[in-house]
Write an enzyme that holds these catalytic residues in place. Structure first.
Site, PDB file in Angstrom:
ATOM      1  N   LYS A  70       0.835  -1.207   0.000  1.00 24.25           N
ATOM      2  CA  LYS A  70       0.000   0.000   0.000  1.00 24.25           C
ATOM      3  C   LYS A  70       0.872   1.260   0.000  1.00 24.25           C
ATOM      4  CE  LYS A  70      -1.701   1.695   4.059  1.00 24.25           C
ATOM      5  NZ  LYS A  70      -1.415   3.125   4.238  1.00 24.25           N
ATOM      6  N   ASN A  71       1.856   1.284   0.882  1.00 23.44           N
ATOM      7  CA  ASN A  71       2.633   2.519   1.047  1.00 23.44           C
ATOM      8  C   ASN A  71       3.592   2.805  -0.103  1.00 23.44           C
ATOM      9  OD1 ASN A  71       1.268   3.010   3.361  1.00 23.44           O
ATOM     10  ND2 ASN A  71       2.985   2.604   4.761  1.00 23.44           N
TER      11      ASN A  71
ATOM     12  N   ARG B  44      -4.784  10.596   4.671  1.00 27.70           N
ATOM     13  CA  ARG B  44      -3.752  11.623   4.838  1.00 27.70           C
ATOM     14  C   ARG B  44      -2.765  11.666   3.677  1.00 27.70           C
ATOM     15  NH1 ARG B  44      -2.487  14.285   8.895  1.00 27.70           N
ATOM     16  NH2 ARG B  44      -0.372  14.193   8.115  1.00 27.70           N
TER      17      ARG B  44
ATOM     18  N   CYS C 206      -5.820  12.796  12.982  1.00 26.69           N
ATOM     19  CA  CYS C 206      -5.716  11.373  12.690  1.00 26.69           C
ATOM     20  C   CYS C 206      -5.471  10.645  13.995  1.00 26.69           C
ATOM     21  CB  CYS C 206      -4.604  11.186  11.674  1.00 26.69           C
ATOM     22  SG  CYS C 206      -3.421   9.938  12.004  1.00 26.69           S
TER      23      CYS C 206
ATOM     24  N   ARG D 134       0.467  14.411  13.287  1.00 28.98           N
ATOM     25  CA  ARG D 134       1.008  14.188  11.936  1.00 28.98           C
ATOM     26  C   ARG D 134       1.019  15.452  11.083  1.00 28.98           C
ATOM     27  NH1 ARG D 134      -0.854   8.310   9.849  1.00 28.98           N
ATOM     28  NH2 ARG D 134       1.104   8.401   8.754  1.00 28.98           N
ATOM     29  N   PRO D 135       1.907  16.378  11.407  1.00 23.89           N
ATOM     30  CA  PRO D 135       1.969  17.639  10.666  1.00 23.89           C
ATOM     31  C   PRO D 135       2.501  17.456   9.238  1.00 23.89           C
ATOM     32  CG  PRO D 135       3.811  17.467  12.193  1.00 23.89           C
ATOM     33  CD  PRO D 135       2.944  16.266  12.442  1.00 23.89           C
ATOM     34  N   ILE D 136       2.306  18.498   8.408  1.00 22.49           N
ATOM     35  CA  ILE D 136       2.881  18.467   7.048  1.00 22.49           C
ATOM     36  C   ILE D 136       3.800  19.667   6.827  1.00 22.49           C
ATOM     37  CG2 ILE D 136       1.037  17.125   5.946  1.00 22.49           C
ATOM     38  CD1 ILE D 136       0.095  19.976   4.847  1.00 22.49           C
ATOM     39  N   ASP D 137       4.268  20.250   7.957  1.00 23.00           N
ATOM     40  CA  ASP D 137       5.099  21.453   7.853  1.00 23.00           C
ATOM     41  C   ASP D 137       6.334  21.248   6.977  1.00 23.00           C
ATOM     42  OD1 ASP D 137       5.775  19.673   9.945  1.00 23.00           O
ATOM     43  OD2 ASP D 137       7.134  21.158  10.808  1.00 23.00           O
ATOM     44  N   LEU D 138       6.929  20.056   7.024  1.00 20.47           N
ATOM     45  CA  LEU D 138       8.160  19.845   6.255  1.00 20.47           C
ATOM     46  C   LEU D 138       7.865  19.729   4.750  1.00 20.47           C
ATOM     47  CD1 LEU D 138       9.937  17.411   8.737  1.00 20.47           C
ATOM     48  CD2 LEU D 138      10.351  19.851   8.420  1.00 20.47           C
TER      49      LEU D 138
ATOM     50  N   ASP E  13       4.991   0.791  11.994  1.00 19.16           N
ATOM     51  CA  ASP E  13       3.809   0.106  11.461  1.00 19.16           C
ATOM     52  C   ASP E  13       3.723  -1.361  11.892  1.00 19.16           C
ATOM     53  OD1 ASP E  13       2.944   2.406  10.292  1.00 19.16           O
ATOM     54  OD2 ASP E  13       3.357   1.812   8.225  1.00 19.16           O
TER      55      ASP E  13
ATOM     56  N   ARG F 218      -8.319  -0.698   4.978  1.00 21.92           N
ATOM     57  CA  ARG F 218      -7.535   0.385   4.396  1.00 21.92           C
ATOM     58  C   ARG F 218      -6.168  -0.136   3.953  1.00 21.92           C
ATOM     59  NH1 ARG F 218      -5.953   4.293   8.095  1.00 21.92           N
ATOM     60  NH2 ARG F 218      -4.573   4.677   6.376  1.00 21.92           N
TER      61      ARG F 218
HETATM   62  C1  UD1 Z   1       4.379   6.979   6.361  1.00 14.39           C
HETATM   63  C2  UD1 Z   1       3.537   5.745   6.194  1.00 14.39           C
HETATM   64  C3  UD1 Z   1       3.030   5.268   7.553  1.00 14.39           C
HETATM   65  C4  UD1 Z   1       4.204   5.094   8.505  1.00 14.39           C
HETATM   66  C5  UD1 Z   1       5.065   6.332   8.549  1.00 14.39           C
HETATM   67  C6  UD1 Z   1       6.343   6.160   9.357  1.00 14.39           C
HETATM   68  C7  UD1 Z   1       2.521   6.035   4.011  1.00 14.39           C
HETATM   69  C8  UD1 Z   1       1.291   6.303   3.227  1.00 14.39           C
HETATM   70  N1  UD1 Z   1       2.400   6.060   5.350  1.00 14.39           N
HETATM   71  O1  UD1 Z   1       3.534   7.994   6.906  1.00 14.39           O
HETATM   72  O2  UD1 Z   1       2.363   4.035   7.361  1.00 14.39           O
HETATM   73  O3  UD1 Z   1       3.707   4.830   9.805  1.00 14.39           O
HETATM   74  O4  UD1 Z   1       5.467   6.711   7.222  1.00 14.39           O
HETATM   75  O5  UD1 Z   1       7.088   5.113   8.882  1.00 14.39           O
HETATM   76  O6  UD1 Z   1       3.581   5.756   3.467  1.00 14.39           O
HETATM   77  N2  UD1 Z   1       6.619  14.877  10.466  1.00 14.39           N
HETATM   78  C9  UD1 Z   1       6.763  16.211  10.732  1.00 14.39           C
HETATM   79  N3  UD1 Z   1       6.479  17.113   9.737  1.00 14.39           N
HETATM   80  C10 UD1 Z   1       6.103  16.734   8.501  1.00 14.39           C
HETATM   81  C11 UD1 Z   1       5.967  15.351   8.229  1.00 14.39           C
HETATM   82  C12 UD1 Z   1       6.235  14.438   9.231  1.00 14.39           C
HETATM   83  O7  UD1 Z   1       7.107  16.600  11.834  1.00 14.39           O
HETATM   84  O8  UD1 Z   1       5.878  17.600   7.644  1.00 14.39           O
HETATM   85  C13 UD1 Z   1       6.905  13.879  11.524  1.00 14.39           C
HETATM   86  C14 UD1 Z   1       5.684  13.058  11.929  1.00 14.39           C
HETATM   87  O9  UD1 Z   1       4.903  13.714  12.882  1.00 14.39           O
HETATM   88  C15 UD1 Z   1       6.326  11.810  12.484  1.00 14.39           C
HETATM   89  C16 UD1 Z   1       7.592  11.653  11.616  1.00 14.39           C
HETATM   90  O10 UD1 Z   1       7.797  12.916  11.009  1.00 14.39           O
HETATM   91  O11 UD1 Z   1       6.723  12.018  13.811  1.00 14.39           O
HETATM   92  C17 UD1 Z   1       7.490  10.599  10.550  1.00 14.39           C
HETATM   93  O12 UD1 Z   1       6.293  10.785   9.801  1.00 14.39           O
HETATM   94  P1  UD1 Z   1       6.248  10.465   8.245  1.00 14.39           P
HETATM   95  O13 UD1 Z   1       7.428   9.620   7.896  1.00 14.39           O
HETATM   96  O14 UD1 Z   1       6.047  11.715   7.486  1.00 14.39           O
HETATM   97  O15 UD1 Z   1       4.936   9.596   8.119  1.00 14.39           O
HETATM   98  P2  UD1 Z   1       3.980   9.529   6.873  1.00 14.39           P
HETATM   99  O16 UD1 Z   1       4.734   9.776   5.615  1.00 14.39           O
HETATM  100  O17 UD1 Z   1       2.757  10.326   7.160  1.00 14.39           O
END
Ligand code: UD1
Length: 417
Positions: free
Chosen positions: A22-23, A92, A116, A121-125, A304, A397
């Site tokens: 899936k991922n 997401r 969630c 789970r921010p998207i700031d980066l 996961d 899912r």
């Molecule tokens: C992906 C996987 C999810 C898995 C996760 C970690 C998919 C669709 N999902 O989720 O199954 O559990 O990787 O292996 O592939 N963070 C920030 N800012 C950002 C983005 C992330 O601070 O802009 C932080 C998150 O809060 C978290 C860490 O980075 O603490 C890792 O998250 P991330 O690797 O981004 O997870 P996803 O890509 O959402």
């Protein structure tokens, strides 16, 4: 049918095939937005998240044809550059359309994903990265509005290694002007699979699978064909299903290399694990001991698989300390495992699991998220009596036909209203 009924106590034996990941599939399907024409994929799992992705791509003007595990996407000129809230809130990962649409069209409007179950789970980066490419980003009425005449290659250092962030920036960089270097990039195998597809489309990416990824921007990409890599989390879940029942299960069509951290911990716990080129097998064990686990970015223990491994530790001999370093609220399964008789004390980011061999007893429980639901199913396989897992739709899912695979191994599992 939103319940799963499990009669625990059956010893699993046999072979189970791993589905496509899936991922890996999600970012790869979003990457088709980068190139007009017909993209062809095989080994695409039939899952709710794939349906959500397809619905979002269709809302942007793509045409999707599905035949079992084959999926074709016809991309033309997009009819919309806006990913609507109704579609994004369901999944997401929808934020992954930001990079491709922005880099191809110079603008994109994507709903903020919202909350969630497993943390903020921010998207700031993702957004900081797009700004580093020269994009203007505005947050308005729940939407991200991004614009740039042409993205410009840059060097971007991720403060935290993020899987989705790395994927979004990598896709955006393929059509940016000049060279992009992503530092402290995530190293997950799914990123390598995405980079492979992008390179098949004509992108120039090197370093995928390491913490420094270099992308040389190109003028245009063209569609290609790709087989989605095997799902390492599903493979790990099936392996734990064999282990927790004291069974003998061979998981086929997977990549043992991607499961190294899990295999190491299972061996440390006392299991005998055999591996081949594309299979991994757990041999029967009467008992196993508790081991400590800390989740961390790949190649370390995946978050996961944390919930599933906790179920295994709930029936181990001894006390295990499980530390979650990736998501701050990923112990939602603990209270449900406790309902099945597990002895687990959750603290902030740490759970202490006192193993009770043969200690679990059936109860009604509630799935709260995808991996939590898998952990409850695993616990149900060894709990005495009939365990009912409510809200099992979370499982759909991310797991293709899990109950059919478990039944084929000898489990007594069925869906119910
Ligand atoms: C992906 C996987 C999810 C898995 C996760 C970690 C998919 C669709 N999902 O989720 O199954 O559990 O990787 O292996 O592939 N963070 C920030 N800012 C950002 C983005 C992330 O601070 O802009 C932080 C998150 O809060 C978290 C860490 O980075 O603490 C890792 O998250 P991330 O690797 O981004 O997870 P996803 O890509 O959402």
């Amino acid at each position: 049918m939103d319940k799963m009924v499990i009669n625990g106590g059956k010893v699993l034996r046999g072979e189970a095939r791993t589905s496509g990941a899936k991922n890996a599939a999600l970012p790869i399907l979003f990457s088709t937005l980068l190139a007009a024409g017909k993209h062809r994929f095989t080994n695409v799992p039939r899952l709710m998240d794939i349906d959500s992705t397809s619905a979002l791509l269709e809302s942007l003007g793509c045409k999707i044809t599905r035949d079992g595990n084959n999926l074709d996407i016809e991309v033309g000129e997009l009819t919309s550059i806006e990913a609507h809230y109704d579609l994004v809130r369901k999944m997401r990962a929808s934020i992954l359309c930001l990079g491709p649409v922005l880099t191809r069209y110079g603008q994109a409007i994507v709903s903020l994903p919202g909350g969630c179950a497993i943390g903020t789970r921010p998207i700031d980066l993702h957004l900081d990265g797009m700004k580093a490419f020269g994009a203007e980003i505005e947050l308005k009425e729940g939407y991200v509005r991004a614009s740039a005449k042409k993205l410009k290659g840059c060097t971007f250092l991720f403060e935290t290694a993020t899987v989705g962030g790395t994927e979004n920036l990598m896709m955006a960089a393929t059509l940016a002007e000049g060279t992009t270097v992503l530092e402290n990039a995530a190293k997950e195998p799914e990123i390598v699979d995405l980079a492979e597809y992008l390179n098949k489309m004509g992108a120039k990416i090197t370093g995928q699978g390491t913490s420094i990824i270099t992308i040389e921007g190109v003028k245009a990409l063209k569609p290609a064909e790709h087989r989605i890599m095997p799902d390492r989390i599903e493979a790990g879940t099936l392996l734990i299903a064999g282990a927790i029942t004291g069974g003998d299960v061979k998981v086929t069509d997977c990549r043992p290399k991607d499961l190294e951290a899990l295999i190491l911990k299972m061996k440390e716990s006392g299991f005998t694990i055999e591996t081949g080129d594309d299979w991994v097998r757990v041999l029967p064990a009467k008992s196993w001991k508790s081991v400590d686990v800390t989740t961390a970015p790949h190649p370390l223990f995946p978050t996961d698989l944390q919930a599933q491994f906790m179920a295994l530790m709930a029936v181990a001999e001894g006390t295990s300390v499980i530390t979650e370093t990736i998501f701050e609220n990923r112990f939602m399964h603990v209270q449900e495992l406790v309902r099945l008789g597990a002895e687990i004390i959750p603290k902030t980011r740490v759970a202490v699991v006192r193993g009770h061999k043969n200690g679990l007893t059936a109860a009604p429980v509630m799935a709260t998220d995808l991996r939590a639901s898998a952990s409850l199913v695993l616990a149900g396989l060894v709990a005495k009596g009939e365990t009912v897992v409510n809200r099992i739709y979370h499982l759909d899912r991310g797991y293709e036909n899990l109950e059919a695979k478990l039944v084929a191994l000898g489990a007594d599992v069925r869906r119910a209203e």
